[in-house]
Design an enzyme around this catalytic site. Structure first.
Site, PDB file in Angstrom:
ATOM      1  N   ASP A  21       0.798  -1.236   0.000  1.00 51.83           N
ATOM      2  CA  ASP A  21       0.000   0.000   0.000  1.00 51.83           C
ATOM      3  C   ASP A  21       0.832   1.288   0.000  1.00 51.83           C
ATOM      4  OD1 ASP A  21      -1.319  -2.296   1.248  1.00 51.83           O
ATOM      5  OD2 ASP A  21      -3.033  -0.978   1.600  1.00 51.83           O
ATOM      6  N   HIS A  30      -6.088  -8.546  -0.019  1.00 57.34           N
ATOM      7  CA  HIS A  30      -6.213  -7.312   0.761  1.00 57.34           C
ATOM      8  C   HIS A  30      -7.151  -7.594   1.932  1.00 57.34           C
ATOM      9  CE1 HIS A  30      -5.546  -2.965   0.785  1.00 57.34           C
ATOM     10  NE2 HIS A  30      -6.773  -2.866   1.266  1.00 57.34           N
ATOM     11  N   HIS A  83      -1.041  -2.648   6.523  1.00 59.10           N
ATOM     12  CA  HIS A  83       0.049  -1.664   6.475  1.00 59.10           C
ATOM     13  C   HIS A  83       1.214  -2.035   7.405  1.00 59.10           C
ATOM     14  CE1 HIS A  83      -2.475   1.892   4.670  1.00 59.10           C
ATOM     15  NE2 HIS A  83      -2.793   0.717   4.146  1.00 59.10           N
ATOM     16  N   HIS A  93     -10.393   0.874  -0.587  1.00 56.83           N
ATOM     17  CA  HIS A  93     -10.544   2.298  -0.927  1.00 56.83           C
ATOM     18  C   HIS A  93     -10.555   2.555  -2.438  1.00 56.83           C
ATOM     19  CE1 HIS A  93     -10.291   3.252   3.259  1.00 56.83           C
ATOM     20  NE2 HIS A  93      -9.076   2.770   3.371  1.00 56.83           N
ATOM     21  N   HIS A 107      -3.115  -4.298   3.113  1.00 59.43           N
ATOM     22  CA  HIS A 107      -4.221  -3.691   3.870  1.00 59.43           C
ATOM     23  C   HIS A 107      -3.901  -3.373   5.329  1.00 59.43           C
ATOM     24  CE1 HIS A 107      -8.229  -2.497   5.169  1.00 59.43           C
ATOM     25  NE2 HIS A 107      -8.209  -3.430   6.088  1.00 59.43           N
ATOM     26  N   GLU A 141      -4.039   1.695  -3.351  1.00 63.69           N
ATOM     27  CA  GLU A 141      -5.351   2.085  -2.808  1.00 63.69           C
ATOM     28  C   GLU A 141      -5.306   3.301  -1.897  1.00 63.69           C
ATOM     29  OE1 GLU A 141      -7.573   0.031   0.028  1.00 63.69           O
ATOM     30  OE2 GLU A 141      -5.960   0.072   1.488  1.00 63.69           O
ATOM     31  N   ASN A 142      -4.106   3.621  -1.346  1.00 61.28           N
ATOM     32  CA  ASN A 142      -3.996   4.772  -0.432  1.00 61.28           C
ATOM     33  C   ASN A 142      -3.127   5.884  -1.014  1.00 61.28           C
ATOM     34  OD1 ASN A 142      -3.618   2.085   1.616  1.00 61.28           O
ATOM     35  ND2 ASN A 142      -5.303   3.485   2.063  1.00 61.28           N
TER      36      ASN A 142
HETATM   37 FE   LIG Z   1      -4.281   0.343   2.634  1.00 66.33          FE
HETATM   38 FE   LIG Z   2      -7.197  -1.326   2.644  1.00 67.89          FE
END
Ligand SMILES: [Fe+2]
Ligand SMILES: [Fe+2]
Length: 272
Positions: free
Chosen positions: A8, A151, A178, A68, A176, A39-40
């Site tokens: 991520d 994820h 992190h 996200h 996901h 996604e981030n």
């Molecule tokens: Fe994430």
């Molecule tokens: Fe996520």
């Protein structure tokens, strides 16, 4: 072939370290392909067309996403139009974007890429197990090297997906949470596995966000803005080696690049 999967990418700090490190990493680690979870990437949540292009320009060959995925609606057209970005395959069938992609490694080997969402402690989605079966049946059978980004929130879910797909894909690598886990391995049937490869972003944080803001909201219940943090930026990911004929993984290794590595990697990248 050697593939780097980057976890991520969080906000501007995450994008910056990707921009500065990836070209050098391709040389230093002799990479054939780079995949990143984006996604981030936009302010800590979602991704925009210009940020997608920024990641590709940095040397990322394919982008996976997560819960996200649709946070920034500007990305819809990219999800529909581009062939190297995938949405989670177990969202409703009406959802925008492709469930899998096939991209070419630097030596010409085709690689299938898909991502799936976990269901434990997450918003309800379709079965990731059934979606995995469907995606694997849809990817052309001559594409032997296959990467699944799972994820998910719970390590038990992640381990189960590793075992479910062992011998059927080259790698099941998690995103996901992190937080990188120290469990990278090759499962008995030849699939590289790790619960979570970790985020690419500021580690002096609560999973990428400012500690003081998350603390304040948690202690008082009052909303604050969870700004992306700035310090101790690292690029975390995992490299796996794949046999292009069998699609089996032959090696797996965690990667953690810090700001101290950047002068060396930037010099390497400039020479390439
Ligand atoms: Fe994430
Ligand atoms: Fe996520």
């Amino acid at each position: 072939m050697r593939i780097l999967f980057i976890g991520d990418v969080v906000g501007k700090p995450g994008r910056e370290i990707v921009r500065r490190a990836v070209a050098g990493l391709v040389i230093e680690l002799d990479l054939d392909l780079v995949v990143a979870n984006g996604e981030n990437a936009a302010g800590g949540s979602g991704i925009t067309p210009s940020i997608y292009r920024e990641l590709i320009a940095a040397g990322v060959d394919a982008v996976t996403l997560g819960d996200h995925v649709y946070r920034r609606k500007e990305i819809y057209a990219v999800l529909e139009g581009e062939t190297n970005i995938v949405k989670p395959a177990n969202l409703p069938s009406e959802s925008i974007g492709r469930d899998w992609a096939v991209v070419q490694g630097r030596k010409g080997t085709s690689v299938g890429v898909a991502c799936l969402l976990g269901r434990l402690f997450m918003k309800p989605v379709d079965s990731p197990w059934q979606a995995a079966d469907r995606v694997l049946a849809e990817i052309p059978s001559d594409v032997r090297v296959r990467l699944i980004d799972f994820h998910a929130e719970a390590t038990s879910d992640m381990q189960l997906m590793g075992r479910y797909l062992d011998g059927r894909v080259t790698a099941v690598l998690g995103t996901h949470t992190h937080v990188p886990t120290a469990d990278e391995c090759i499962l008995p049937q030849g699939t590289a596995f790790q619960c979570d490869v970790g985020m690419t972003g500021p580690y002096e944080s609560i999973i990428g966000r400012r500690i003081d803001r998350v603390m304040q909201t948690t202690l008082t219940g009052l909303p604050t803005e969870f700004e992306v943090a700035t310090e101790d930026v690292r690029l975390c990911g995992t490299i796996f080696e794949a046999d292009p004929e069998s699609g089996r993984a032959t090696a797996v290794q965690r990667v953690c690049i810090t700001e101290a590595d950047l002068p060396r990697l930037e010099a390497l990248g400039r020479d390439s």
